[in-house]
Write an enzyme that holds these catalytic residues in place. Sequence first.
Site, PDB file in Angstrom:
ATOM      1  N   GLU A  83       0.747  -1.061  -0.190  1.00  0.00           N
ATOM      2  CA  GLU A  83       0.006   0.097   0.091  1.00  0.00           C
ATOM      3  C   GLU A  83       0.822   1.343  -0.065  1.00  0.00           C
ATOM      4  O   GLU A  83       0.635   2.281  -0.574  1.00  0.00           O
ATOM      5  CB  GLU A  83      -1.053  -0.117   1.297  1.00  0.00           C
ATOM      6  CG  GLU A  83      -1.938  -1.074   0.992  1.00  0.00           C
ATOM      7  CD  GLU A  83      -2.993  -1.121   2.130  1.00  0.00           C
ATOM      8  OE1 GLU A  83      -3.085  -0.046   2.850  1.00  0.00           O
ATOM      9  OE2 GLU A  83      -3.819  -1.766   2.168  1.00  0.00           O
ATOM     10  N   GLU A  84       2.081   1.388   0.722  1.00  0.00           N
ATOM     11  CA  GLU A  84       2.752   2.319   0.837  1.00  0.00           C
ATOM     12  C   GLU A  84       3.614   2.700  -0.527  1.00  0.00           C
ATOM     13  O   GLU A  84       3.419   3.889  -0.809  1.00  0.00           O
ATOM     14  CB  GLU A  84       3.806   2.025   1.685  1.00  0.00           C
ATOM     15  CG  GLU A  84       5.112   3.345   1.811  1.00  0.00           C
ATOM     16  CD  GLU A  84       5.977   3.027   3.033  1.00  0.00           C
ATOM     17  OE1 GLU A  84       6.992   3.702   3.062  1.00  0.00           O
ATOM     18  OE2 GLU A  84       5.957   1.872   3.647  1.00  0.00           O
ATOM     19  N   ARG A  85       3.721   1.697  -1.218  1.00  0.00           N
ATOM     20  CA  ARG A  85       4.467   1.939  -2.497  1.00  0.00           C
ATOM     21  C   ARG A  85       3.383   2.320  -3.510  1.00  0.00           C
ATOM     22  O   ARG A  85       3.784   3.322  -4.504  1.00  0.00           O
ATOM     23  CB  ARG A  85       5.390   0.852  -3.134  1.00  0.00           C
ATOM     24  CG  ARG A  85       6.408   0.492  -2.107  1.00  0.00           C
ATOM     25  CD  ARG A  85       6.998  -0.748  -2.374  1.00  0.00           C
ATOM     26  NE  ARG A  85       8.220  -1.096  -1.440  1.00  0.00           N
ATOM     27  CZ  ARG A  85       8.639  -2.177  -1.008  1.00  0.00           C
ATOM     28  NH1 ARG A  85       8.210  -3.343  -1.449  1.00  0.00           N
ATOM     29  NH2 ARG A  85       9.789  -2.128  -0.237  1.00  0.00           N
TER      30      ARG A  85
END
Length: 435
Positions: free
Chosen positions: A293-295
């Site tokens: 999700e962060e990327r």
Amino acid sequence: MALREGALRCNLLVNSRNFYKFTSFVGVRSVSDKVSSKPVTSGDPETAGDHLIYTQEHFALKESLRKIIDQEINPHVDQWEAEGKFPAHKIFKILGSAGFLGVSKPVEYGGLGLDFSYSVAVAEELGNIRCGGIPMAIGVQSDMATPALARFGSAELKREFLLPSIMGDKVACLGVSEVGAGSDVSSIKTKAVREGDEYVINGGKMWTTNGTQADWICLLANTNDGPPHRNKSLFCLPMNLPGRIHIARKIDKLGMWSSDTAELFFDDVRVPCKNIIGQEGMGFTYQMLQFQEERLWAVANILTMMDNIIQETIQYTRQRRIFKQPVLYHQSVHFRLAELQTEVELLRSLLHRATALYIKGNDVTRLASMGKLKGGRLARELGDSCLQFWGGMGFTSDVLVSRFYRDSRLMSIGAGADEVMLGIICKYMDTLPKN
């Protein structure tokens, strides 16, 4: 199916308090008429009928967030950049009250219960903030420090940490990287040793976004002597626990000036065993899931920034004259801008495809890694090319392109360096050398 369910959830929330928070937040406030900037677009605006994954509700969400950005954030960005810090508690409370810190989080803990495509839409819109540091800090709160807690944490932990983070009452940070263990998460040294009903934590964390203002940290630490991928656990760690949590320093950085970044040390810090997220020893796996999700979030955020840089460069080069004609009229300039816009559109298509697969439950590690790799490299290429077209003005701190040039360099380093992304992609291609 997932997209239809997300749209249905949004429709069901139209008359609820949570949805009201972000659709009417600006309308119920008395705001200055001085700030009314409109989004810079790279062409005809998309509509719900044209878009691969966005519905009318996605665009309503983006429009409401844009008003908050124009009224509450962008007028102060230059000041916060100069001061080296933005008021996280104030801004997060505004965003939390409007529903933007928990778009895809459970409704029972203050979220909107929508699918991750809505978080991507929010990340894209946050790219209209005129710096990289503040969107990054918001992303840490909404999509980097909290996904594992929302997915695997106990109800008690969610009430104590997730709910106030979504509402903007607490500022969160993420403690993964260390000196000598940045992209190589398996090499962290911070230890959490169990003593009765508590863990005693010793070690340190580096590059901790929001670290000087945070109320709690999602901390990755070694909890046993097993293999690197099975000996780590994630903790919800209040920053005021017994023992000593030292903010060693606020790190001066090349870019992202308005985002505070700290080096932290933990000296016999005691945390209750109940503060572990999910199962002991599963922290590495949880963190790898958070990275997906962060990327994707990082790619979405930088896309809008790149669109804006191209458009501002077009406007400037149309006005600036050299050799008796506007800079833009030189073929090398308008051809180059066309090439860059094409690359941005290709990256956008990759992001939206990965997001569509992710919300259907697919593993998109490969695509997310490709997106982050391409996003970081394209940001460097685009920033350098556009700054060149600004000439001497681009070398000043007075224009957005120079700020983007500094800020976007982090994209190829943070949340896994380019080389780590390449390794992940090779793993999925089965081209890594065998041991």
